[in-house]
Design a protein around this motif. Structure first.
Motif, PDB file in Angstrom:
ATOM      1  N   GLY A  80      12.275  -8.818  37.760  1.00 33.54           N
ATOM      2  CA  GLY A  80      11.576  -7.566  37.471  1.00 33.54           C
ATOM      3  C   GLY A  80      12.360  -6.382  38.007  1.00 33.54           C
ATOM      4  O   GLY A  80      12.923  -6.444  39.092  1.00 33.54           O
ATOM      5  N   LYS A  82      12.516  -1.805  37.911  1.00 32.95           N
ATOM      6  CA  LYS A  82      11.919  -0.539  37.479  1.00 32.95           C
ATOM      7  C   LYS A  82      12.786   0.044  36.379  1.00 32.95           C
ATOM      8  O   LYS A  82      14.006   0.136  36.515  1.00 32.95           O
ATOM      9  N   THR A  83      12.121   0.440  35.278  1.00 36.95           N
ATOM     10  CA  THR A  83      12.873   0.929  34.124  1.00 36.95           C
ATOM     11  C   THR A  83      12.303   2.245  33.613  1.00 36.95           C
ATOM     12  O   THR A  83      11.163   2.596  33.903  1.00 36.95           O
ATOM     13  N   SER A  84      13.104   2.903  32.811  1.00 38.10           N
ATOM     14  CA  SER A  84      12.637   4.118  32.136  1.00 38.10           C
ATOM     15  C   SER A  84      11.885   3.705  30.876  1.00 38.10           C
ATOM     16  O   SER A  84      11.783   2.524  30.553  1.00 38.10           O
ATOM     17  N   SER A  85      11.372   4.669  30.141  1.00 38.42           N
ATOM     18  CA  SER A  85      10.618   4.360  28.921  1.00 38.42           C
ATOM     19  C   SER A  85      11.522   3.780  27.827  1.00 38.42           C
ATOM     20  O   SER A  85      11.044   3.107  26.921  1.00 38.42           O
ATOM     21  N   GLY A  87      13.908   1.532  28.416  1.00 37.33           N
ATOM     22  CA  GLY A  87      14.345   0.197  28.812  1.00 37.33           C
ATOM     23  C   GLY A  87      15.580   0.180  29.687  1.00 37.33           C
ATOM     24  O   GLY A  87      16.103  -0.881  30.001  1.00 37.33           O
ATOM     25  N   THR A  88      16.043   1.330  30.111  1.00 32.48           N
ATOM     26  CA  THR A  88      17.194   1.409  31.001  1.00 32.48           C
ATOM     27  C   THR A  88      16.728   1.232  32.443  1.00 32.48           C
ATOM     28  O   THR A  88      15.764   1.844  32.871  1.00 32.48           O
ATOM     29  N   ILE A  89      17.433   0.402  33.176  1.00 33.49           N
ATOM     30  CA  ILE A  89      17.064   0.100  34.560  1.00 33.49           C
ATOM     31  C   ILE A  89      17.531   1.233  35.476  1.00 33.49           C
ATOM     32  O   ILE A  89      18.630   1.760  35.318  1.00 33.49           O
ATOM     33  N   GLU A 121      20.215  -2.796  31.507  1.00 35.70           N
ATOM     34  CA  GLU A 121      19.094  -2.671  30.577  1.00 35.70           C
ATOM     35  C   GLU A 121      18.250  -3.931  30.599  1.00 35.70           C
ATOM     36  O   GLU A 121      18.695  -4.987  31.022  1.00 35.70           O
ATOM     37  N   VAL A 122      17.033  -3.808  30.094  1.00 39.04           N
ATOM     38  CA  VAL A 122      16.137  -4.949  29.960  1.00 39.04           C
ATOM     39  C   VAL A 122      16.713  -5.878  28.902  1.00 39.04           C
ATOM     40  O   VAL A 122      17.248  -5.435  27.890  1.00 39.04           O
ATOM     41  N   SER A 145      10.631  -5.296  32.590  1.00 40.43           N
ATOM     42  CA  SER A 145      10.185  -4.072  33.211  1.00 40.43           C
ATOM     43  C   SER A 145       8.983  -4.350  34.114  1.00 40.43           C
ATOM     44  O   SER A 145       8.092  -5.109  33.751  1.00 40.43           O
ATOM     45  N   GLU A 146       8.975  -3.759  35.286  1.00 36.72           N
ATOM     46  CA  GLU A 146       7.855  -3.943  36.219  1.00 36.72           C
ATOM     47  C   GLU A 146       6.723  -3.001  35.880  1.00 36.72           C
ATOM     48  O   GLU A 146       6.905  -1.862  35.581  1.00 36.72           O
TER      49      GLU A 146
END
Length: 146
Positions: A80, A82-85, A87-89, A121-122, A145-146
């Motif tokens: 898991g 934390k990502t942006s909207s 999908g980038t970590i 990325e995810v 994504s968390e």
């Protein structure tokens, strides 16, 4: 310049390998830091005797590495992050997080043995674990994504 390695060095060789390096690299870095010795006749004889005496121990170490590789073969990890909207970590997934996830499953693997491409990325990726000079195992993992 021929030298005998005293420890594993990435992109050069493994412990007790006889390798050819440039003189400056050997004399200014490898020999002073204790990572290698010059391959003289006497050093080669000592190396041959040490290898003969350690042959059964090395076979046991390789067998243990193969057993560990067999136990890791069917594992698929989920990490898991934390990502942006999009999908980038934020940051990246690295070998430390893979080692921690394996430790939760009961496999204590040194993070230095794990190599992977940069994960930003995810998605699904593969980490390579080098357990022995002849034994490697690939662990698939998914970043969510968390």
């Amino acid at each position: 310049m021929k030298i005998i390695l005293k420890e594993d060095i990435a992109n050069l060789g493994y412990k007790d390998d006889i390798v050819e390096v440039k003189k400056g690299y050997g004399r200014n870095y490898l020999i002073p830091t204790g990572k290698a010795v010059i391959a003289t006749e006497s050093a080669l004889k000592v190396l041959a005797e040490n290898q003969r005496q350690r042959a059964h121990k090395l076979a046991r170490i390789k067998a243990d590495a193969e057993a560990l590789a067999a136990s890791l073969q069917d594992i698929k990890l989920t990490i898991g992050a934390k990502t942006s909207s999009t999908g980038t970590i934020f940051g990246s997934v690295n070998s430390i997080q893979i080692a921690e996830a394996l430790e939760k499953l009961g496999h204590n693997i040194d993070r230095k043995l794990i190599s992977l491409e940069p994960v930003k990325e995810v998605g699904e990726y593969v980490a390579t674990i080098k357990l022995h000079r002849d034994v490697t195992v690939e662990i698939p993992f998914e970043v969510v994504s968390e």
